[in-house]
Design a protein around this motif. Structure first.
Motif, PDB file in Angstrom:
ATOM      1  N   GLU A   9       0.805  -1.241   0.000  1.00  0.00           N
ATOM      2  CA  GLU A   9       0.000   0.000   0.000  1.00  0.00           C
ATOM      3  C   GLU A   9       0.827   1.275   0.000  1.00  0.00           C
ATOM      4  OE1 GLU A   9      -2.553  -0.628   3.322  1.00  0.00           O
ATOM      5  OE2 GLU A   9      -3.270  -2.502   2.515  1.00  0.00           O
ATOM      6  N   PRO A  10       1.319   1.723  -1.137  1.00  0.00           N
ATOM      7  CA  PRO A  10       1.326   1.005  -2.414  1.00  0.00           C
ATOM      8  C   PRO A  10       2.401  -0.066  -2.392  1.00  0.00           C
ATOM      9  CG  PRO A  10       2.529   3.038  -2.665  1.00  0.00           C
ATOM     10  CD  PRO A  10       2.013   3.021  -1.257  1.00  0.00           C
ATOM     11  N   GLN A  11       2.238  -1.045  -3.284  1.00  0.00           N
ATOM     12  CA  GLN A  11       3.215  -2.137  -3.299  1.00  0.00           C
ATOM     13  C   GLN A  11       4.508  -1.701  -3.984  1.00  0.00           C
ATOM     14  OE1 GLN A  11       0.828  -5.267  -5.060  1.00  0.00           O
ATOM     15  NE2 GLN A  11       0.485  -6.166  -3.047  1.00  0.00           N
ATOM     16  N   THR A  12       5.580  -1.738  -3.227  1.00  0.00           N
ATOM     17  CA  THR A  12       6.887  -1.403  -3.799  1.00  0.00           C
ATOM     18  C   THR A  12       7.903  -2.461  -3.376  1.00  0.00           C
ATOM     19  OG1 THR A  12       7.554  -0.096  -1.882  1.00  0.00           O
ATOM     20  CG2 THR A  12       6.505   1.109  -3.686  1.00  0.00           C
ATOM     21  N   ILE A  13       8.949  -2.614  -4.179  1.00  0.00           N
ATOM     22  CA  ILE A  13      10.065  -3.466  -3.778  1.00  0.00           C
ATOM     23  C   ILE A  13      11.353  -2.642  -3.838  1.00  0.00           C
ATOM     24  CG2 ILE A  13       9.112  -5.735  -4.319  1.00  0.00           C
ATOM     25  CD1 ILE A  13      10.495  -5.562  -7.037  1.00  0.00           C
ATOM     26  N   GLN A  14      12.195  -2.925  -2.888  1.00  0.00           N
ATOM     27  CA  GLN A  14      13.505  -2.267  -2.866  1.00  0.00           C
ATOM     28  C   GLN A  14      14.575  -3.343  -2.745  1.00  0.00           C
ATOM     29  OE1 GLN A  14      12.556  -0.303   0.654  1.00  0.00           O
ATOM     30  NE2 GLN A  14      11.191   1.139  -0.359  1.00  0.00           N
ATOM     31  N   PHE A  15      15.443  -3.415  -3.746  1.00  0.00           N
ATOM     32  CA  PHE A  15      16.574  -4.335  -3.677  1.00  0.00           C
ATOM     33  C   PHE A  15      17.672  -3.661  -2.866  1.00  0.00           C
ATOM     34  CE2 PHE A  15      14.421  -5.895  -7.452  1.00  0.00           C
ATOM     35  CZ  PHE A  15      14.497  -7.261  -7.256  1.00  0.00           C
ATOM     36  N   ARG A  16      18.241  -4.411  -1.970  1.00  0.00           N
ATOM     37  CA  ARG A  16      19.303  -3.866  -1.116  1.00  0.00           C
ATOM     38  C   ARG A  16      20.503  -4.811  -1.132  1.00  0.00           C
ATOM     39  NH1 ARG A  16      16.488  -1.102   3.100  1.00  0.00           N
ATOM     40  NH2 ARG A  16      14.883   0.135   2.050  1.00  0.00           N
ATOM     41  N   SER A  17      21.649  -4.272  -0.816  1.00  0.00           N
ATOM     42  CA  SER A  17      22.802  -5.153  -0.564  1.00  0.00           C
ATOM     43  C   SER A  17      23.631  -4.577   0.568  1.00  0.00           C
ATOM     44  CB  SER A  17      23.642  -5.360  -1.820  1.00  0.00           C
ATOM     45  OG  SER A  17      23.929  -4.151  -2.415  1.00  0.00           O
ATOM     46  N   VAL A  18      24.363  -5.444   1.233  1.00  0.00           N
ATOM     47  CA  VAL A  18      25.134  -5.011   2.396  1.00  0.00           C
ATOM     48  C   VAL A  18      26.484  -5.741   2.430  1.00  0.00           C
ATOM     49  CG1 VAL A  18      23.973  -6.686   3.926  1.00  0.00           C
ATOM     50  CG2 VAL A  18      25.090  -4.675   4.912  1.00  0.00           C
ATOM     51  N   ALA A  19      27.517  -4.991   2.797  1.00  0.00           N
ATOM     52  CA  ALA A  19      28.844  -5.589   2.957  1.00  0.00           C
ATOM     53  C   ALA A  19      28.855  -6.471   4.209  1.00  0.00           C
ATOM     54  CB  ALA A  19      29.889  -4.487   3.085  1.00  0.00           C
ATOM     55  N   TYR A  20      29.681  -7.499   4.198  1.00  0.00           N
ATOM     56  CA  TYR A  20      29.799  -8.360   5.376  1.00  0.00           C
ATOM     57  C   TYR A  20      31.254  -8.789   5.539  1.00  0.00           C
ATOM     58  CZ  TYR A  20      29.912 -12.366   2.154  1.00  0.00           C
ATOM     59  OH  TYR A  20      30.253 -13.262   1.174  1.00  0.00           O
ATOM     60  N   ASP A  21      31.522  -9.533   6.595  1.00  0.00           N
ATOM     61  CA  ASP A  21      32.899  -9.966   6.876  1.00  0.00           C
ATOM     62  C   ASP A  21      33.271 -11.148   5.964  1.00  0.00           C
ATOM     63  OD1 ASP A  21      35.313 -10.748   7.874  1.00  0.00           O
ATOM     64  OD2 ASP A  21      34.708 -10.708   9.980  1.00  0.00           O
ATOM     65  N   LEU A  22      33.630 -10.797   4.751  1.00  0.00           N
ATOM     66  CA  LEU A  22      33.976 -11.778   3.729  1.00  0.00           C
ATOM     67  C   LEU A  22      35.171 -12.635   4.164  1.00  0.00           C
ATOM     68  CD1 LEU A  22      33.680 -12.671   0.700  1.00  0.00           C
ATOM     69  CD2 LEU A  22      35.258 -10.828   0.154  1.00  0.00           C
ATOM     70  N   HIS A  23      36.162 -11.985   4.741  1.00  0.00           N
ATOM     71  CA  HIS A  23      37.384 -12.677   5.128  1.00  0.00           C
ATOM     72  C   HIS A  23      37.080 -13.817   6.114  1.00  0.00           C
ATOM     73  CE1 HIS A  23      41.595 -13.325   5.882  1.00  0.00           C
ATOM     74  NE2 HIS A  23      41.366 -13.247   7.182  1.00  0.00           N
ATOM     75  N   SER A  24      36.221 -13.518   7.091  1.00  0.00           N
ATOM     76  CA  SER A  24      35.866 -14.534   8.077  1.00  0.00           C
ATOM     77  C   SER A  24      35.124 -15.708   7.418  1.00  0.00           C
ATOM     78  CB  SER A  24      35.019 -13.886   9.177  1.00  0.00           C
ATOM     79  OG  SER A  24      34.512 -14.851  10.025  1.00  0.00           O
ATOM     80  N   ALA A  25      34.199 -15.406   6.514  1.00  0.00           N
ATOM     81  CA  ALA A  25      33.464 -16.474   5.810  1.00  0.00           C
ATOM     82  C   ALA A  25      34.433 -17.335   5.002  1.00  0.00           C
ATOM     83  CB  ALA A  25      32.396 -15.875   4.901  1.00  0.00           C
ATOM     84  N   GLN A  26      35.413 -16.700   4.356  1.00  0.00           N
ATOM     85  CA  GLN A  26      36.396 -17.457   3.560  1.00  0.00           C
ATOM     86  C   GLN A  26      37.299 -18.317   4.449  1.00  0.00           C
ATOM     87  OE1 GLN A  26      38.029 -13.981   1.520  1.00  0.00           O
ATOM     88  NE2 GLN A  26      37.370 -14.864  -0.424  1.00  0.00           N
ATOM     89  N   THR A  27      37.701 -17.746   5.578  1.00  0.00           N
ATOM     90  CA  THR A  27      38.572 -18.488   6.501  1.00  0.00           C
ATOM     91  C   THR A  27      37.875 -19.753   6.989  1.00  0.00           C
ATOM     92  OG1 THR A  27      39.618 -16.443   7.173  1.00  0.00           O
ATOM     93  CG2 THR A  27      39.898 -18.294   8.666  1.00  0.00           C
ATOM     94  N   LYS A  28      36.574 -19.637   7.285  1.00  0.00           N
ATOM     95  CA  LYS A  28      35.835 -20.824   7.756  1.00  0.00           C
ATOM     96  C   LYS A  28      35.770 -21.903   6.675  1.00  0.00           C
ATOM     97  CE  LYS A  28      32.917 -18.538  11.140  1.00  0.00           C
ATOM     98  NZ  LYS A  28      31.563 -18.028  11.390  1.00  0.00           N
ATOM     99  N   ILE A  29      35.612 -21.491   5.425  1.00  0.00           N
ATOM    100  CA  ILE A  29      35.569 -22.454   4.311  1.00  0.00           C
ATOM    101  C   ILE A  29      36.905 -23.191   4.221  1.00  0.00           C
ATOM    102  CG2 ILE A  29      35.534 -22.607   1.775  1.00  0.00           C
ATOM    103  CD1 ILE A  29      33.476 -20.258   1.863  1.00  0.00           C
ATOM    104  N   ARG A  30      37.990 -22.428   4.368  1.00  0.00           N
ATOM    105  CA  ARG A  30      39.335 -23.043   4.273  1.00  0.00           C
ATOM    106  C   ARG A  30      39.611 -23.941   5.478  1.00  0.00           C
ATOM    107  NH1 ARG A  30      40.886 -17.328   1.906  1.00  0.00           N
ATOM    108  NH2 ARG A  30      40.719 -17.876  -0.290  1.00  0.00           N
TER     109      ARG A  30
END
Ligand SMILES: [Fe+2]
Length: 248
Positions: free
Chosen positions: A211-232
């Motif tokens: 009401e009214p119908q809207t969409i908002q695409f968003r993006s956000v930075a995150y701790d990429l290094h930590s996510a990569q370290t966990k994968i390794r």
């Protein structure tokens, strides 16, 4: 009223947490997770726990199914398969029970259709015109009155529109905000939280307002290094860490 839509978290706890911090600033009534909570990345348990704790509406993704059904995982590519075998070993019975209880398609308040890949099939894609035409036809036959479907699986943001004459087209998203026409039908993909593939690495999500119908695409930075370290550290394939930085 606002609803946050997230999809393809894929065990990326750092990206998931960063998205939730942003969503919590929006005063949303509901968070909807469109599937693929696990797979690829290294925090499957924590991501399942967080989805449960936040009481989201969740849909079954093809990776979720593969993590609890080893035979189904065999059809995946080798990188996805290796990560699924690892995820399946990591998940406790309580996490698997949560995934087992998920439905692949759901109607929310008789107004919105929720599914992961295509309606009725979490492993099928809505990437091309003929696929989205089929999905719009499914909605018109099986869920008459439902005008908007939300899906994930491709890891790409997308808005498909069906006008009153039946013409289906993919909308250009030159702006991040879009006003939806109440006369038309839509299929909307918020992009991926945990493994975006649009050549940008930030976690993607979507805020839907009524009401009214809207969409908002968003993006956000995150701790990429930590996510990569966990994968390794988990000794998952190196490419899974590298691709996060590339957004592929
Ligand atoms: Fe996915």
């Amino acid at each position: 009223m606002k609803i946050a839509f997230i999809s393809d978290i894929h065990s990326n706890l750092e990206a998931f947490r960063a998205v939730l911090v942003e969503i919590d600033k929006e005063n949303v009534s509901l968070i909807v997770n469109l599937g693929d909570l696990v797979g690829y990345n290294a925090s499957p348990r924590e991501c399942v726990d967080l989805v449960k704790q936040r009481q989201m509406i969740s849909i079954l993704g093809n990776h979720d199914r593969a993590a609890i059904e080893p035979k189904f995982a065999e059809g995946f590519n080798i990188l996805a398969y290796q990560a699924l075998v690892w995820s399946s070993k990591s998940l406790a019975p309580k996490h698997k029970r949560f995934l087992e209880d998920l439905e692949h398609t759901k109607t929310l308040w008789d107004r919105y259709l929720l599914f992961h890949g295509a309606p009725g099939n979490p492993a099928a894609y809505l990437s091309f015109l003929f696929q989205t035409k089929r999905a719009f036809n499914y909605m018109r036959k099986k869920t008459p009155g439902v005008r908007i479907g939300f899906f994930g699986h491709t890891h790409h943001r997308a808005v498909w529109q069906r006008d009153v004459r039946g013409k289906v087209s993919r909308l250009e998203m030159s702006h991040d905000d879009l006003l939806l026409d109440p006369e038309q039908m839509y299929l909307i993909n918020p992009g991926s939280v945990g493994q975006p593939r649009q050549r940008q690495w930030k976690a993607s999500y979507l805020i839907f307002s009524n009401e009214p119908q809207t969409i908002q695409f968003r993006s956000v930075a995150y701790d990429l290094h930590s996510a990569q370290t966990k994968i390794r550290t988990a000794q998952l394939p190196e490419y899974l860490a590298e691709r996060l930085a590339e957004g592929i």
